[in-house]
Design a protein around this motif. Structure first.
Motif, short mmCIF file in Angstrom:
data_model
loop_
_atom_site.label_atom_id
_atom_site.label_comp_id
_atom_site.label_asym_id
_atom_site.label_seq_id
_atom_site.Cartn_x
_atom_site.Cartn_y
_atom_site.Cartn_z
N MET A 1 -3.90 9.06 10.15
CA MET A 1 -4.83 9.21 11.44
C MET A 1 -4.12 8.39 12.45
O MET A 1 -3.28 7.95 12.53
CB MET A 1 -4.82 7.17 10.76
N ASP A 2 -4.93 9.01 13.97
CA ASP A 2 -4.20 8.61 15.11
C ASP A 2 -4.10 6.28 15.23
O ASP A 2 -4.93 6.12 14.60
CB ASP A 2 -5.14 9.44 16.25
N PHE A 3 -2.87 6.52 16.22
CA PHE A 3 -2.64 4.97 15.94
C PHE A 3 -3.42 4.72 17.02
O PHE A 3 -4.06 3.75 16.44
CB PHE A 3 -1.31 5.12 17.55
N TYR A 4 -4.22 4.55 17.32
CA TYR A 4 -5.35 4.04 18.01
C TYR A 4 -6.69 3.73 17.29
O TYR A 4 -7.37 3.42 17.52
CB TYR A 4 -6.21 4.88 19.67
N GLU A 5 -6.48 4.94 16.53
CA GLU A 5 -8.01 4.95 15.54
C GLU A 5 -7.26 3.72 14.42
O GLU A 5 -8.31 2.96 13.90
CB GLU A 5 -8.01 6.46 14.61
N VAL A 6 -6.06 3.86 14.37
CA VAL A 6 -6.01 2.79 13.15
C VAL A 6 -6.21 1.60 13.83
O VAL A 6 -6.45 0.83 13.16
CB VAL A 6 -3.74 2.33 12.65
N ILE A 7 -5.68 1.03 15.33
CA ILE A 7 -5.76 -0.15 15.68
C ILE A 7 -7.42 -0.76 15.82
O ILE A 7 -7.83 -1.38 15.69
CB ILE A 7 -5.22 0.13 17.17
N HIS A 8 -8.67 0.56 16.02
CA HIS A 8 -10.12 0.74 16.15
C HIS A 8 -10.75 0.34 15.35
O HIS A 8 -11.45 -0.23 15.11
CB HIS A 8 -9.95 1.91 16.81
N SER A 9 -10.06 0.72 14.20
CA SER A 9 -10.87 0.69 12.75
C SER A 9 -9.96 -0.54 11.88
O SER A 9 -10.54 -1.05 10.69
CB SER A 9 -10.48 2.34 11.82
N ARG A 10 -8.90 -1.06 12.02
CA ARG A 10 -8.14 -2.27 11.46
C ARG A 10 -9.10 -3.21 10.99
O ARG A 10 -10.16 -3.89 12.31
CB ARG A 10 -7.08 -2.43 11.69
N ARG A 11 -10.07 -3.62 9.96
CA ARG A 11 -10.50 -4.82 10.03
C ARG A 11 -10.24 -6.44 8.85
O ARG A 11 -9.16 -6.13 7.96
CB ARG A 11 -12.04 -4.23 9.40
N ALA A 12 -10.49 -7.67 9.23
CA ALA A 12 -10.45 -8.23 8.36
C ALA A 12 -11.27 -7.90 6.75
O ALA A 12 -12.65 -8.07 6.88
CB ALA A 12 -10.85 -9.63 9.42
N ILE A 13 -10.74 -7.33 5.57
CA ILE A 13 -11.33 -7.57 4.30
C ILE A 13 -11.09 -8.60 3.44
O ILE A 13 -9.84 -9.06 3.60
CB ILE A 13 -10.49 -6.68 4.36
N ARG A 14 -12.80 -9.30 3.52
CA ARG A 14 -12.54 -10.57 2.94
C ARG A 14 -12.84 -9.85 1.13
O ARG A 14 -13.25 -11.04 0.00
CB ARG A 14 -13.02 -11.19 2.74
N LYS A 15 -12.79 -8.70 0.61
CA LYS A 15 -13.46 -8.07 -0.62
C LYS A 15 -12.63 -6.90 -1.56
O LYS A 15 -12.74 -5.21 -0.13
CB LYS A 15 -14.63 -7.72 -0.75
N TYR A 16 -11.66 -7.44 -2.10
CA TYR A 16 -11.33 -5.98 -2.93
C TYR A 16 -11.56 -5.58 -4.18
O TYR A 16 -11.41 -6.38 -4.88
CB TYR A 16 -9.07 -6.75 -2.59
N LYS A 17 -10.41 -4.19 -4.33
CA LYS A 17 -10.68 -3.56 -6.02
C LYS A 17 -9.72 -4.31 -6.64
O LYS A 17 -8.05 -4.57 -5.90
CB LYS A 17 -10.87 -2.11 -5.90
N ALA A 18 -9.34 -4.38 -7.86
CA ALA A 18 -8.32 -4.71 -8.31
C ALA A 18 -7.30 -3.89 -8.39
O ALA A 18 -6.20 -4.71 -9.44
CB ALA A 18 -9.48 -5.31 -9.80
N ASP A 19 -7.27 -2.49 -8.11
CA ASP A 19 -6.51 -1.43 -8.20
C ASP A 19 -4.96 -1.93 -8.09
O ASP A 19 -5.24 -2.39 -6.74
CB ASP A 19 -7.06 -0.16 -8.15
N MET A 20 -3.93 -1.79 -8.99
CA MET A 20 -3.30 -1.96 -7.88
C MET A 20 -2.54 -1.64 -6.71
O MET A 20 -2.21 -0.40 -6.89
CB MET A 20 -2.03 -2.29 -9.00
N VAL A 21 -1.59 -1.89 -6.28
CA VAL A 21 -1.19 -0.92 -4.84
C VAL A 21 0.04 -0.50 -5.38
O VAL A 21 0.91 -1.60 -5.47
CB VAL A 21 -1.47 -2.10 -3.66
N PRO A 22 0.65 1.02 -5.34
CA PRO A 22 2.10 1.58 -5.81
C PRO A 22 3.00 0.29 -4.50
O PRO A 22 2.77 0.44 -3.43
CB PRO A 22 1.41 2.56 -5.67
N ARG A 23 3.86 0.06 -5.41
CA ARG A 23 5.25 0.25 -5.29
C ARG A 23 5.80 0.41 -3.91
O ARG A 23 5.91 -0.39 -2.68
CB ARG A 23 6.31 -0.51 -6.30
N GLU A 24 5.64 1.84 -3.78
CA GLU A 24 5.88 2.33 -2.75
C GLU A 24 5.36 2.42 -1.68
O GLU A 24 6.17 2.11 -0.28
CB GLU A 24 5.90 3.79 -3.47
N THR A 25 4.59 2.23 -1.88
CA THR A 25 3.19 2.03 -0.74
C THR A 25 3.40 0.45 -0.16
O THR A 25 4.06 0.19 1.01
CB THR A 25 1.63 2.13 -1.15
#
Length: 190
Positions: A1-25
């Motif tokens: 993702m382009d740097f400015y795209e990341v800035i413009h697409s980041r949002r406050a998320i208040r609902k998540y899937k239960a899937d664990m995020v890998p430690r490496e990530t």
């Protein structure tokens, strides 16, 4: 993702899937935080990655505050959604807590807070770039004593903010920008 795209697409998320995020990530995201600028290059941030029983205890703490905070809300659906989010941090599998060294000197304290805030922003942007959601939170600090007890945070550390991290289970629309043309927020001086 382009740097400015990341800035413009980041949002406050208040609902998540239960899937664990890998430690490496998670480590990749924390590495991005670790590359933030800092006052006097002190790199004065520390992070606690919380899951399992400790995350549940933090949700219980925040849930108690949320019940008091929403006591006079008339919109029952909004109140129920907020309480559910508070009690489970939106179902995110982990919470990242950002700390800094405490200081009695107000100038040094401000420098520490600003430095950790820069690192925290890097963390949020890196999470977005990895397809993860986050939500910069300070509300749970209303019961800071409980968080300190749960996570065994020493008195010489200051909690700056925390965020749930996980795979989004919602789509957040971009909020309107106040002064999008930057006519009132920017002043040019020659």
């Amino acid at each position: 993702m382009d740097f400015y795209e990341v800035i413009h697409s980041r949002r406050a998320i208040r609902k998540y899937k239960a899937d664990m995020v890998p430690r490496e990530t998670i480590l990749k995201i924390l590495d991005a935080a670790n590359w933030a600028p800092s006052g006097m290059n002190m790199q004065q941030w520390e992070f606690i990655v919380v899951s399992g029983e400790k995350k549940k205890e933090m949700g219980e703490s925040y849930g108690r505050f949320a019940e008091v905070y929403t006591a006079d809300w008339e919109d029952a659906a909004r109140k129920a959604a907020f309480l559910q989010f508070a009690r489970s941090f939106g179902g995110a599998p982990i919470i990242v807590v950002a700390l800094t060294r405490g200081s009695k000197d107000e100038t040094t304290r401000k420098m520490h807070l600003e430095s950790v805030s820069a690192a925290f922003e890097n963390l949020l942007l890196a999470a977005c770039a990895e397809g993860l959601g986050s939500c910069w939170m300070t509300g749970p600090l209303r019961d800071e004593a409980s968080i300190r007890r749960i996570l065994e945070i020493p008195e010489d550390r200051e909690i700056v903010a925390l965020t749930p991290i996980g795979y989004p289970d919602m789509k957040a629309e971009p909020p309107a920008r106040l002064d999008p043309e930057l006519k009132n927020k920017v002043r040019w001086v020659d």
